[in-house]
Design a protein around this motif. Structure first.
Motif, short mmCIF file in Angstrom:
data_model
loop_
_atom_site.label_atom_id
_atom_site.label_comp_id
_atom_site.label_asym_id
_atom_site.label_seq_id
_atom_site.Cartn_x
_atom_site.Cartn_y
_atom_site.Cartn_z
N CYS A 80 -6.09 14.75 7.53
CA CYS A 80 -4.75 15.30 7.70
C CYS A 80 -3.69 14.22 7.49
CB CYS A 80 -4.62 15.92 9.08
SG CYS A 80 -2.97 16.58 9.45
N LEU A 81 -3.93 13.04 8.04
CA LEU A 81 -2.99 11.93 7.89
C LEU A 81 -2.77 11.60 6.41
CD1 LEU A 81 -1.38 9.40 8.83
CD2 LEU A 81 -3.58 8.20 8.96
N GLN A 82 -3.85 11.43 5.67
CA GLN A 82 -3.71 11.02 4.28
C GLN A 82 -3.13 12.13 3.41
OE1 GLN A 82 -7.53 9.11 3.13
NE2 GLN A 82 -6.48 7.20 3.58
N ARG A 96 7.96 2.69 0.32
CA ARG A 96 8.18 1.24 0.18
C ARG A 96 8.13 0.53 1.52
NH1 ARG A 96 10.90 0.00 -4.50
NH2 ARG A 96 10.14 -2.12 -4.06
N ILE A 97 8.23 1.30 2.60
CA ILE A 97 8.19 0.74 3.96
C ILE A 97 7.25 1.60 4.79
CG2 ILE A 97 9.52 0.17 6.03
CD1 ILE A 97 12.04 0.35 4.04
N LEU A 98 6.15 1.01 5.24
CA LEU A 98 5.21 1.71 6.10
C LEU A 98 5.19 1.03 7.46
CD1 LEU A 98 2.87 3.65 6.79
CD2 LEU A 98 1.31 1.97 5.75
N ILE A 99 5.51 1.79 8.50
CA ILE A 99 5.49 1.24 9.85
C ILE A 99 4.45 2.00 10.66
CG2 ILE A 99 6.83 0.65 11.90
CD1 ILE A 99 9.36 0.88 10.14
N ASN A 100 3.32 1.35 10.88
CA ASN A 100 2.23 1.93 11.67
C ASN A 100 2.54 1.66 13.14
OD1 ASN A 100 0.44 2.99 9.62
ND2 ASN A 100 0.04 0.87 9.04
N HIS A 128 -5.86 4.46 12.25
CA HIS A 128 -4.86 5.05 11.35
C HIS A 128 -4.05 4.00 10.60
CE1 HIS A 128 -1.24 4.42 13.90
NE2 HIS A 128 -2.08 4.53 14.90
N HIS A 129 -3.93 2.79 11.16
CA HIS A 129 -3.24 1.72 10.44
C HIS A 129 -3.94 1.46 9.10
CE1 HIS A 129 -1.75 1.06 14.49
NE2 HIS A 129 -0.96 0.09 14.09
N PHE A 130 -5.26 1.37 9.17
CA PHE A 130 -6.05 1.08 7.97
C PHE A 130 -5.91 2.18 6.93
CE2 PHE A 130 -9.80 1.28 5.35
CZ PHE A 130 -10.18 -0.04 5.13
N PHE A 131 -6.07 3.43 7.35
CA PHE A 131 -6.11 4.52 6.40
C PHE A 131 -4.73 4.94 5.90
CE2 PHE A 131 -10.37 4.72 8.18
CZ PHE A 131 -11.11 4.83 7.01
N ALA A 132 -3.70 4.67 6.66
CA ALA A 132 -2.35 4.88 6.15
C ALA A 132 -2.05 3.86 5.05
CB ALA A 132 -1.32 4.76 7.27
N ALA A 133 -2.42 2.60 5.28
CA ALA A 133 -2.21 1.57 4.26
C ALA A 133 -3.02 1.89 3.01
CB ALA A 133 -2.62 0.21 4.82
N GLN A 134 -4.22 2.40 3.19
CA GLN A 134 -5.09 2.73 2.05
C GLN A 134 -4.42 3.70 1.09
OE1 GLN A 134 -8.54 5.50 2.48
NE2 GLN A 134 -9.77 3.66 2.07
N VAL A 136 -1.12 4.57 1.02
CA VAL A 136 0.25 4.18 0.65
C VAL A 136 0.26 3.08 -0.42
CG1 VAL A 136 2.25 2.88 1.53
CG2 VAL A 136 1.43 4.89 2.75
N ALA A 137 -0.68 2.16 -0.37
CA ALA A 137 -0.63 0.93 -1.18
C ALA A 137 -0.54 1.16 -2.68
CB ALA A 137 -1.81 0.03 -0.84
N PRO A 138 -1.32 2.05 -3.31
CA PRO A 138 -1.25 2.17 -4.77
C PRO A 138 0.14 2.52 -5.29
CG PRO A 138 -3.24 3.21 -3.95
CD PRO A 138 -2.41 2.89 -2.74
N ALA A 139 0.79 3.52 -4.72
CA ALA A 139 2.13 3.90 -5.18
C ALA A 139 3.14 2.82 -4.83
CB ALA A 139 2.54 5.23 -4.57
N MET A 140 2.97 2.17 -3.67
CA MET A 140 3.86 1.08 -3.28
C MET A 140 3.80 -0.04 -4.30
SD MET A 140 3.90 -1.15 0.28
CE MET A 140 4.41 0.18 1.38
N ALA A 141 2.59 -0.40 -4.71
CA ALA A 141 2.42 -1.47 -5.70
C ALA A 141 3.03 -1.08 -7.04
CB ALA A 141 0.94 -1.78 -5.86
N GLU A 142 2.79 0.15 -7.46
CA GLU A 142 3.33 0.62 -8.75
C GLU A 142 4.85 0.62 -8.75
OE1 GLU A 142 2.92 4.50 -11.74
OE2 GLU A 142 1.66 4.33 -9.94
N ALA A 143 5.45 0.84 -7.57
CA ALA A 143 6.91 0.87 -7.47
C ALA A 143 7.53 -0.53 -7.40
CB ALA A 143 7.33 1.67 -6.25
#
Length: 259
Positions: A80-82, A96-100, A128-134, A136-143
């Motif tokens: 559900c989170l992802q 661009r900003i993820l706050i766990n 959830h910190h780990f899986f939120a970063a998982q 979020v990271a690809p689109a964040m990097a592409e941006a």
């Protein structure tokens, strides 16, 4: 047009227009983070299991002109989170900003915790910190990169008793942040940890603060004032902004000089 909450609010131009995600954003420190980010002109998505408080905050901020969206999410449900994160990326673009931020500091003793309860504690406070970063990271990097801020606690540095599972999870966040900072740095993604002390949210005041505990806290802190959620938000805004562009893999304690 949003009004600044007070004359001391620092505005970071680099934050305007960026998509930020805050977990546990309906109350307490999370609410302060959501409010602070909207004042910076961010598009703010936030999650919380408390749908009543989350909807009320989103309605209030939207009425004032903020770009904000609330989704009710049980963070122990990783699918559900992802899925919820992916939906927000599709709607407002790369986060661009993820706050766990989400956590649960329910008190418990060593002899009182079952294996299932321990797993839930890790899920709510670390996993959830780990899986939120998982996700979020690809689109964040592409941006072009971004900032991940993991909220830990000074409890593990102090070795506080009364909630050993929570303390273990908060220590784990430190290690996770150090590792992700190395892994994601080449993609211009910064990862830092914030370790608040005892922050006087309404929950803390309702459940744990007593005249005796306040006296003990003030005897331990170098600065003789209670820490407020906005104090934490001020630090997080700096770490989210380009003003901290060369800071990664670091930990920042905000506890009034208690350590």
């Amino acid at each position: 047009m949003l009004d600044k909450k007070n004359s001391t609010t620092v505005i970071y131009p680099s934050l305007a227009g960026r998509h930020a995600l805050v977990s546990g954003g309906a109350t307490g420190i999370g609410e302060a983070l959501v409010r602070a980010l909207t004042l910076q002109g961010c598009f703010v998505s936030f999650f919380d299991i408390d749908q009543v408080a989350g909807n009320a905050l989103a309605q209030e901020l939207t009425a004032s002109g903020a770009q904000v969206h609330f989704t009710g999410v049980d963070l122990s449900d990783i699918e559900c989170l992802q899925t919820s994160i992916a939906a927000r990326i599709q709607r407002w673009g790369a986060i661009r900003i993820l706050i766990n931020n989400a956590a649960d500091d329910q008190r418990h003793g060593l002899q009182d915790v079952t294996s299932e309860q321990f797993d839930l504690c890790m899920s709510v406070n670390l996993k959830h910190h780990f899986f939120a970063a998982q996700v979020v990271a690809p689109a964040m990097a592409e941006a072009g990169g971004g900032s991940i801020i993991n909220m830990s606690s000074n409890s593990w540095l102090l070795g506080l008793t009364g909630y050993p599972g929570y303390v273990a999870a908060k220590a784990g966040i430190y290690g996770l942040s150090k590792s992700l900072a190395r892994e994601l740095g080449p993609q211009k993604i910064r990862v830092n940890t914030v370790l608040p002390g005892w922050v006087m949210t309404q929950k803390q005041k309702n459940l744990w603060l007593t005249p005796e505990s306040e006296t003990e806290l003030m005897s331990q802190q170098s600065l003789k004032e209670k820490i407020q959620p906005d104090d934490v938000a001020d630090l997080v805004l700096f770490l989210a902004s380009d003003n901290s562009r060369m800071i990664s893999g670091q930990s920042f304690v905000i506890d009034g000089g208690r350590l």
